[in-house]
Design a protein around this motif. Structure first.
Motif, PDB file in Angstrom:
ATOM      1  N   ASP A 129       4.763   0.465 -12.159  1.00 58.83           N
ATOM      2  CA  ASP A 129       4.462  -0.468 -11.074  1.00 58.83           C
ATOM      3  C   ASP A 129       3.933  -1.798 -11.610  1.00 58.83           C
ATOM      4  N   CYS A 130       4.036  -2.008 -12.906  1.00 61.48           N
ATOM      5  CA  CYS A 130       3.676  -3.287 -13.517  1.00 61.48           C
ATOM      6  C   CYS A 130       4.928  -4.126 -13.730  1.00 61.48           C
ATOM      7  N   ALA A 131       4.760  -5.426 -13.695  1.00 59.04           N
ATOM      8  CA  ALA A 131       5.858  -6.324 -14.082  1.00 59.04           C
ATOM      9  C   ALA A 131       5.898  -6.482 -15.590  1.00 59.04           C
ATOM     10  N   THR A 132       4.733  -6.721 -16.202  1.00 61.92           N
ATOM     11  CA  THR A 132       4.639  -6.888 -17.656  1.00 61.92           C
ATOM     12  C   THR A 132       3.399  -6.184 -18.172  1.00 61.92           C
ATOM     13  N   VAL A 133       3.421  -5.866 -19.437  1.00 64.14           N
ATOM     14  CA  VAL A 133       2.239  -5.327 -20.105  1.00 64.14           C
ATOM     15  C   VAL A 133       2.179  -5.929 -21.500  1.00 64.14           C
ATOM     16  N   LEU A 134       0.978  -6.231 -21.952  1.00 62.11           N
ATOM     17  CA  LEU A 134       0.767  -6.656 -23.324  1.00 62.11           C
ATOM     18  C   LEU A 134       0.263  -5.451 -24.107  1.00 62.11           C
ATOM     19  N   TYR A 135       1.085  -4.960 -25.030  1.00 63.13           N
ATOM     20  CA  TYR A 135       0.662  -3.886 -25.918  1.00 63.13           C
ATOM     21  C   TYR A 135       0.091  -4.499 -27.194  1.00 63.13           C
ATOM     22  N   VAL A 136      -1.065  -4.001 -27.637  1.00 68.30           N
ATOM     23  CA  VAL A 136      -1.593  -4.408 -28.935  1.00 68.30           C
ATOM     24  C   VAL A 136      -2.041  -3.166 -29.695  1.00 68.30           C
ATOM     25  N   ASP A 137      -1.801  -3.162 -31.005  1.00 72.28           N
ATOM     26  CA  ASP A 137      -2.342  -2.106 -31.854  1.00 72.28           C
ATOM     27  C   ASP A 137      -3.858  -2.138 -31.794  1.00 72.28           C
ATOM     28  N   CYS A 138      -4.486  -1.003 -32.118  1.00 69.74           N
ATOM     29  CA  CYS A 138      -5.949  -0.961 -32.044  1.00 69.74           C
ATOM     30  C   CYS A 138      -6.617  -1.306 -33.370  1.00 69.74           C
ATOM     31  N   ASP A 139      -5.840  -1.651 -34.401  1.00 67.46           N
ATOM     32  CA  ASP A 139      -6.450  -2.108 -35.657  1.00 67.46           C
ATOM     33  C   ASP A 139      -6.403  -3.627 -35.725  1.00 67.46           C
ATOM     34  N   VAL A 140      -6.949  -4.277 -34.682  1.00 67.67           N
ATOM     35  CA  VAL A 140      -6.933  -5.730 -34.613  1.00 67.67           C
ATOM     36  C   VAL A 140      -8.313  -6.251 -34.237  1.00 67.67           C
ATOM     37  N   VAL A 141      -8.535  -7.525 -34.546  1.00 64.16           N
ATOM     38  CA  VAL A 141      -9.652  -8.293 -33.993  1.00 64.16           C
ATOM     39  C   VAL A 141      -9.035  -9.467 -33.248  1.00 64.16           C
ATOM     40  N   VAL A 142      -9.392  -9.611 -31.986  1.00 60.55           N
ATOM     41  CA  VAL A 142      -8.870 -10.678 -31.146  1.00 60.55           C
ATOM     42  C   VAL A 142      -9.786 -11.893 -31.297  1.00 60.55           C
ATOM     43  N   CYS A 143      -9.211 -13.012 -31.715  1.00 62.69           N
ATOM     44  CA  CYS A 143      -9.985 -14.213 -32.012  1.00 62.69           C
ATOM     45  C   CYS A 143      -9.740 -15.338 -31.010  1.00 62.69           C
ATOM     46  N   ALA A 144      -8.818 -15.137 -30.078  1.00 63.89           N
ATOM     47  CA  ALA A 144      -8.537 -16.133 -29.042  1.00 63.89           C
ATOM     48  C   ALA A 144      -8.150 -15.384 -27.776  1.00 63.89           C
ATOM     49  N   SER A 145      -8.362 -15.996 -26.622  1.00 69.09           N
ATOM     50  CA  SER A 145      -8.024 -15.340 -25.364  1.00 69.09           C
ATOM     51  C   SER A 145      -6.529 -15.063 -25.293  1.00 69.09           C
TER      52      SER A 145
END
Length: 309
Positions: A116-132
């Motif tokens: 029921d989603c149009a899009t999804v952002l998948y990210v691996d869990c071995d990351v550090v997010v440094c920007a929105s």
């Protein structure tokens, strides 16, 4: 709260949805990913995160992840997918790198758990997010199944890298671009309608190597997509190759795509730092420097929050 895989999580209300996959070994890294997603989020609205897990991700792991999400105002839920993993173990070859588990294959199935989603952002869990990641969520819909970052260590489908014949290719397909599967912005309807999961499964089972594709889901997905993806800015998925090459011996074949000087720049200014090799920043083997410092600082904050659970 814990959700069953059969429940649906949509974006009909305008929510921005990020999906992760983690087992018990990656519980702390998953918390780091959630924390840094929330710290950098710039809206609009709250960020929604669904973390898909197996049985090794226990109650304490779940409580810690939800506490971290609450601390950064993320709408989070843990989704248990043991039945899907049973199918994966029966239908797909074993993952060939010891630092990974069958959970690596799960991203092939996420669109069918989020219909029921149009899009999804998948990210691996071995990351550090440094920007929105909000700019990714606001991207206009394109005419391809997914957007991803070209893998600058394996820039083309035919790049030999660690082994010849990783993917079965026609001659004209060898020069097509190859993406890293650690970050995928997926158009769910197109993914399902074009049979991406089924094509990736066939590639995984019938490739040139009887043991399965060397890079597992990533090779299988690239075989299914065959270069038909939107190429994102490399800052969205930065693997610190200059750092890990101090302890890993491999040939870098992406110099024509990203020169060494720009690789060094990326490591200093990532939007998402992705620790994609077997050498992880929580191990003593990982060299010192900014990539390690980014992860260790976030992990210290996670541990402080988890103590309150």
């Amino acid at each position: 709260m814990t959700q069953e895989a059969g429940d649906r999580h949509g974006d009909a209300s305008g929510r921005s949805l990020v999906a992760l996959c983690a087992d018990g070994h990656y519980a702390l890294p998953a918390c780091v990913t959630v924390l840094t997603l929330g710290l950098r989020w710039s809206g609009p609205g709250r960020l929604t995160v669904r973390c898909f897990v197996d049985s090794s991700f226990d109650g304490q792991h779940e409580a810690s992840l939800l506490a971290v999400a609450a601390a950064v105002d993320i709408d989070a839920a843990v989704v248990r997918v043991d039945s899907v993993l049973d199918h994966i173990r029966n239908a797909l070859p074993p993952v060939r790198f010891p630092h990974l588990s069958p959970m690596a294959w799960l991203r092939l199935y996420l669109p069918e758990l989020l219909t029921d989603c149009a899009t999804v952002l998948y990210v691996d869990c071995d990351v550090v997010v440094c920007a929105s990641v909000s700019p990714l969520m606001r991207r206009p819909a394109g005419d391809v199944v997914l957007a991803a970052v070209r893998d600058y260590g394996i820039p083309e489908l035919g790049t030999p890298h660690l082994a010849d014949g990783r993917i079965e290719l026609a001659e004209h397909e060898a020069g097509l671009p190859y993406f890293n599967s650690g970050l995928l912005l997926v158009d769910i309807a197109r993914w399902i309608d074009t049979g991406v999961r089924e094509a990736a499964e066939r590639a995984a089972r019938s490739g040139p190597d009887s043991r399965g594709p060397l890079f597992g889901d990533q090779d299988a997905l690239n075989s299914a997509i065959k270069g038909r993806f939107e190429v994102l800015d490399p800052r969205w998925n930065v693997t610190p190759l200059n750092t890990v090459r101090k302890v890993l011996d491999f040939e870098f074949q992406g110099g024509a795509y990203l020169p060494p000087a720009y690789l060094r720049h990326l490591e200093e200014h990532p939007w998402i730092m992705h620790y994609a090799t077997r050498v992880k920043p929580w191990s003593d083997e990982f060299p010192g420097g900014r990539p390690r410092e980014l992860w260790c600082a976030a992990a210290a904050d996670v541990k402080a929050i988890a103590k309150t659970v």
